[in-house]
Design a protein around this motif. Structure first.
Motif, PDB file in Angstrom:
ATOM      1  N   LEU A  89       4.185  -9.169  25.805  1.00  0.00           N
ATOM      2  CA  LEU A  89       4.726  -7.665  25.331  1.00  0.00           C
ATOM      3  C   LEU A  89       6.115  -8.283  24.770  1.00  0.00           C
ATOM      4  N   ILE A  90       7.280  -7.859  24.259  1.00  0.00           N
ATOM      5  CA  ILE A  90       8.826  -7.922  23.793  1.00  0.00           C
ATOM      6  C   ILE A  90       8.920  -6.817  23.978  1.00  0.00           C
ATOM      7  N   VAL A  91      10.214  -7.376  25.163  1.00  0.00           N
ATOM      8  CA  VAL A  91      10.542  -5.594  25.727  1.00  0.00           C
ATOM      9  C   VAL A  91      11.999  -6.448  25.504  1.00  0.00           C
ATOM     10  N   ASN A  92      12.770  -5.055  25.414  1.00  0.00           N
ATOM     11  CA  ASN A  92      14.510  -4.523  25.234  1.00  0.00           C
ATOM     12  C   ASN A  92      14.675  -4.937  26.207  1.00  0.00           C
ATOM     13  N   GLN A  93      14.880  -5.037  27.584  1.00  0.00           N
ATOM     14  CA  GLN A  93      15.615  -5.124  28.913  1.00  0.00           C
ATOM     15  C   GLN A  93      14.474  -5.798  29.461  1.00  0.00           C
ATOM     16  N   ASN A  94      15.192  -6.222  30.657  1.00  0.00           N
ATOM     17  CA  ASN A  94      14.274  -7.650  31.901  1.00  0.00           C
ATOM     18  C   ASN A  94      13.905  -6.269  32.658  1.00  0.00           C
ATOM     19  N   PRO A  95      12.481  -7.022  32.974  1.00  0.00           N
ATOM     20  CA  PRO A  95      11.442  -5.549  34.066  1.00  0.00           C
ATOM     21  C   PRO A  95      11.826  -6.444  35.004  1.00  0.00           C
ATOM     22  N   LEU A  96      12.397  -7.525  35.758  1.00  0.00           N
ATOM     23  CA  LEU A  96      12.723  -7.965  36.253  1.00  0.00           C
ATOM     24  C   LEU A  96      13.955  -6.924  37.143  1.00  0.00           C
ATOM     25  N   ASP A  97      14.428  -6.883  35.954  1.00  0.00           N
ATOM     26  CA  ASP A  97      15.957  -5.733  36.933  1.00  0.00           C
ATOM     27  C   ASP A  97      15.831  -4.451  37.320  1.00  0.00           C
ATOM     28  N   ASP A  98      15.053  -4.055  36.388  1.00  0.00           N
ATOM     29  CA  ASP A  98      14.564  -1.922  36.684  1.00  0.00           C
ATOM     30  C   ASP A  98      12.635  -1.463  35.798  1.00  0.00           C
ATOM     31  N   VAL A  99      12.556  -2.299  36.949  1.00  0.00           N
ATOM     32  CA  VAL A  99      10.574  -1.559  36.087  1.00  0.00           C
ATOM     33  C   VAL A  99      10.687  -1.088  34.994  1.00  0.00           C
ATOM     34  N   THR A 100      11.349   0.207  36.373  1.00  0.00           N
ATOM     35  CA  THR A 100      11.293   1.611  35.712  1.00  0.00           C
ATOM     36  C   THR A 100      11.433   1.796  33.865  1.00  0.00           C
ATOM     37  N   VAL A 101      12.043   0.596  33.606  1.00  0.00           N
ATOM     38  CA  VAL A 101      12.199   1.076  32.124  1.00  0.00           C
ATOM     39  C   VAL A 101      10.747   0.799  31.287  1.00  0.00           C
ATOM     40  N   LEU A 102      10.039   0.188  31.936  1.00  0.00           N
ATOM     41  CA  LEU A 102       8.164   0.068  30.982  1.00  0.00           C
ATOM     42  C   LEU A 102       7.442   1.698  31.492  1.00  0.00           C
ATOM     43  N   ALA A 103       8.311   2.518  32.205  1.00  0.00           N
ATOM     44  CA  ALA A 103       7.861   3.531  32.359  1.00  0.00           C
ATOM     45  C   ALA A 103       8.117   4.684  31.026  1.00  0.00           C
ATOM     46  N   ASP A 104       8.909   4.111  30.688  1.00  0.00           N
ATOM     47  CA  ASP A 104       8.608   4.732  29.137  1.00  0.00           C
ATOM     48  C   ASP A 104       8.936   4.126  27.898  1.00  0.00           C
ATOM     49  N   PRO A 105       7.526   3.474  27.830  1.00  0.00           N
ATOM     50  CA  PRO A 105       7.154   2.493  26.384  1.00  0.00           C
ATOM     51  C   PRO A 105       7.728   2.430  24.774  1.00  0.00           C
ATOM     52  N   GLU A 106       7.383   3.495  24.776  1.00  0.00           N
ATOM     53  CA  GLU A 106       7.768   4.407  23.665  1.00  0.00           C
ATOM     54  C   GLU A 106       9.282   3.412  23.512  1.00  0.00           C
ATOM     55  N   THR A 107      10.562   3.530  23.646  1.00  0.00           N
ATOM     56  CA  THR A 107      11.545   3.015  23.989  1.00  0.00           C
ATOM     57  C   THR A 107      11.484   1.097  24.658  1.00  0.00           C
ATOM     58  N   ALA A 108      10.273   0.947  25.426  1.00  0.00           N
ATOM     59  CA  ALA A 108      10.871  -0.317  26.042  1.00  0.00           C
ATOM     60  C   ALA A 108      10.289  -1.307  25.965  1.00  0.00           C
ATOM     61  N   ILE A 109       9.102  -1.409  24.774  1.00  0.00           N
ATOM     62  CA  ILE A 109       8.370  -2.323  24.278  1.00  0.00           C
ATOM     63  C   ILE A 109       8.297  -1.986  22.405  1.00  0.00           C
ATOM     64  N   ASP A 110       9.113  -3.649  22.389  1.00  0.00           N
ATOM     65  CA  ASP A 110       9.061  -4.041  20.885  1.00  0.00           C
ATOM     66  C   ASP A 110       7.939  -4.634  19.952  1.00  0.00           C
ATOM     67  N   ALA A 111       7.548  -4.941  20.843  1.00  0.00           N
ATOM     68  CA  ALA A 111       6.787  -5.542  20.209  1.00  0.00           C
ATOM     69  C   ALA A 111       4.719  -5.401  21.528  1.00  0.00           C
ATOM     70  N   VAL A 112       3.578  -5.467  21.118  1.00  0.00           N
ATOM     71  CA  VAL A 112       2.598  -5.500  21.592  1.00  0.00           C
ATOM     72  C   VAL A 112       1.454  -6.611  20.759  1.00  0.00           C
ATOM     73  N   ILE A 113       1.187  -7.626  21.792  1.00  0.00           N
ATOM     74  CA  ILE A 113       0.353  -9.097  21.376  1.00  0.00           C
ATOM     75  C   ILE A 113      -0.565  -8.559  21.686  1.00  0.00           C
ATOM     76  N   GLN A 114      -1.868  -9.529  20.911  1.00  0.00           N
ATOM     77  CA  GLN A 114      -2.683  -9.010  21.561  1.00  0.00           C
ATOM     78  C   GLN A 114      -3.877 -10.657  21.353  1.00  0.00           C
ATOM     79  N   GLY A 115      -4.636 -11.090  22.282  1.00  0.00           N
ATOM     80  CA  GLY A 115      -5.205 -12.418  21.513  1.00  0.00           C
ATOM     81  C   GLY A 115      -4.520 -12.981  20.830  1.00  0.00           C
ATOM     82  N   GLY A 116      -3.093 -12.981  19.900  1.00  0.00           N
ATOM     83  CA  GLY A 116      -2.571 -13.940  19.253  1.00  0.00           C
ATOM     84  C   GLY A 116      -2.531 -12.824  17.901  1.00  0.00           C
ATOM     85  N   ARG A 117      -2.883 -11.208  17.786  1.00  0.00           N
ATOM     86  CA  ARG A 117      -3.072 -10.160  16.858  1.00  0.00           C
ATOM     87  C   ARG A 117      -1.830  -9.374  16.955  1.00  0.00           C
ATOM     88  N   ILE A 118      -0.666  -9.098  16.359  1.00  0.00           N
ATOM     89  CA  ILE A 118       0.275  -8.030  16.928  1.00  0.00           C
ATOM     90  C   ILE A 118       0.181  -6.782  16.666  1.00  0.00           C
TER      91      ILE A 118
END
Length: 422
Positions: free
Chosen positions: A380-409
């Motif tokens: 996953l490519i995410v906008n903020q460091n989840p180690l600082d605030d894991v709750t950013v992942l509670a809103d994946p639409e804004t938190a996640i910029d890219a999802v890559i699975q098995g090398g496929r975008i």
């Protein structure tokens, strides 16, 4: 998984969940869906740009998420009614559910009642877009247990493998052995057994214990004989402790555990998979989602104890795995589990539960939950460091910029630059 083109991710800040660090200006190279090189961008191999390239723009790159307790086939909270639906109709709902999970960043899920080898194969062959499915087939339930969805006046159970019921009703040592063997025959990665009553079942009490000790021991023996393990649905300390003593390796829920439970978890090296978001949503949305009245009345008995149980287990050193357990329309709230857990766990602890510890439970440590050579390129490519605030992942639409699975975008926002280098 379908073959992917060689991939080059540059200018990434890699999140190391085990160490709790974030390292800037890193490059990741991927071949055939597997990470082959990780290191400073300045030291990347000379041929790095001769492949599809993503410029992460300095954003955070982390492992794909693992949900350790899902029901991908659960198209409604009325599981009794769903048992009589057309299997093809359920499959259509399943495909939609899994695609949404993947787009929320869950690149692997462990299904603990409902999904079968067909669902896993459909993802593997690219017929369904969804997370890698670690399946257990149908759960094992005694008559009148948590997997028995008959009403008090019901008498018939469809035992056919294609029936959309999430469970098999079996009574007696010989019957549970056969039921376990049938699931293992289909390639099940684990066997789910109902150790106590539950919310979604119509005729049992939450505080009951289910199956005799001899039945549970027989199921554990069959799983261990196939180098698999048993996971057990249980709420009360009585049911949890009984299961752990009899060899159950993983407890689902565990809302009412006690100090003895924690001792047994640690002694046995067992795992706990809390599923806190489901009780919050069952309380708020259960009726609208199809949860029968008898089940709605049982929600309060487990709703408010779950966070205290998580805190108790976390402080006691129990191995904890991320889980959501949502049914029907409530599955859209899957990522809210991050928000709830953050109330009693650190960001790193929550992230471990959804990556490293979950990968260990399913036997894929080193392959999932890490950004390292030899691991699957589930990222996953995410906008903020989840180690600082894991709750950013509670809103994946804004938190996640890219999802890559098995090398496929799989999913990519415009803010991440991707181009085929020539």
């Amino acid at each position: 998984m379908l073959a992917a083109q060689p991939l080059h991710i540059r200018n990434a800040t890699i999140v190391d969940i085990a160490e709790g660090t974030a390292t800037r200006d890193q490059t990741i190279l991927v071949e055939e869906g597997v990470i082959t090189w990780v290191g400073p961008s300045a030291e990347a191999p000379a041929d790095s740009d001769s492949r599809e390239t993503i410029d992460a723009g300095g954003k955070y790159l982390m492992p794909g998420l693992i949900d350790g307790h899902v029901h991908v086939t659960a198209a409604t909270a009325d599981l009794g009614a769903m048992a009589e639906w057309s299997p093809t109709y359920v499959a259509a709902h399943t495909a939609r559910n899994m695609k949404a999970m993947l787009h929320r960043g869950f690149t692997t899920v462990r299904d603990v009642a409902g999904a079968d080898y067909g669902v896993a194969m459909a993802v593997e062959e690219g017929l369904f877009e969804g997370p890698r499915v670690i399946f257990g087939g149908k759960a094992l339930s005694q008559s009148g247990g948590h997997g028995d969805m008959r009403s008090m006046g019901g008498s018939l159970v469809d035992p056919h493998q294609c029936c959309p019921s999430i469970g098999i009703v079996c009574d007696g040592v010989d019957a549970v052995r056969k039921a376990a063997r049938d699931q293992l025959r289909t390639g099940a990665h684990h066997i789910k057994v109902m150790l106590s009553g539950g919310v979604a079942s119509p005729t049992d009490r939450v505080d009951s214990t289910q199956f005799s000790e001899s039945e549970i021991l027989a199921i554990v023996e069959e799983a261990e004989g196939s180098n698999r393990y048993v996971c057990g649905h249980a709420y009360t300390a009585r049911a949890v402790n009984r299961g752990l003593r009899l060899g159950v390796r993983c407890i689902e829920h565990g809302n009412l555990i006690d100090d003895e439970s924690v001792r047994l978890f640690v002694e046995k090296g067992a795992y706990l998979v809390p599923t806190l978001i489901t009780y919050e949503r069952l309380k708020a949305d259960g009726e609208e989602a199809g949860l029968p009245a008898a089940s709605r009345e049982k929600v309060d008995s487990v709703l408010y104890a779950g966070l205290e149980a998580l805190d108790r287990a976390n402080k006691g050193g129990v191995k904890i795995v991320f889980g959501s357990d949502l049914l029907g329309a409530m599955q859209v709230h899957q990522s809210q589990e991050f928000r709830i857990r953050a109330q009693v766990q650190t960001a790193q602890e929550v992230l471990r539960s959804a990556t490293l510890t979950a990968a260990e439970l399913i036997g894929l440590e080193g392959k999932l939950g890490v950004v390292a050579p030899g691991a699957f390129a589930d990222l996953l490519i995410v906008n903020q460091n989840p180690l600082d605030d894991v709750t950013v992942l509670a809103d994946p639409e804004t938190a996640i910029d890219a999802v890559i699975q098995g090398g496929r975008i799989i999913r990519e926002r415009a803010s991440v630059e991707s181009a085929l280098a020539v």
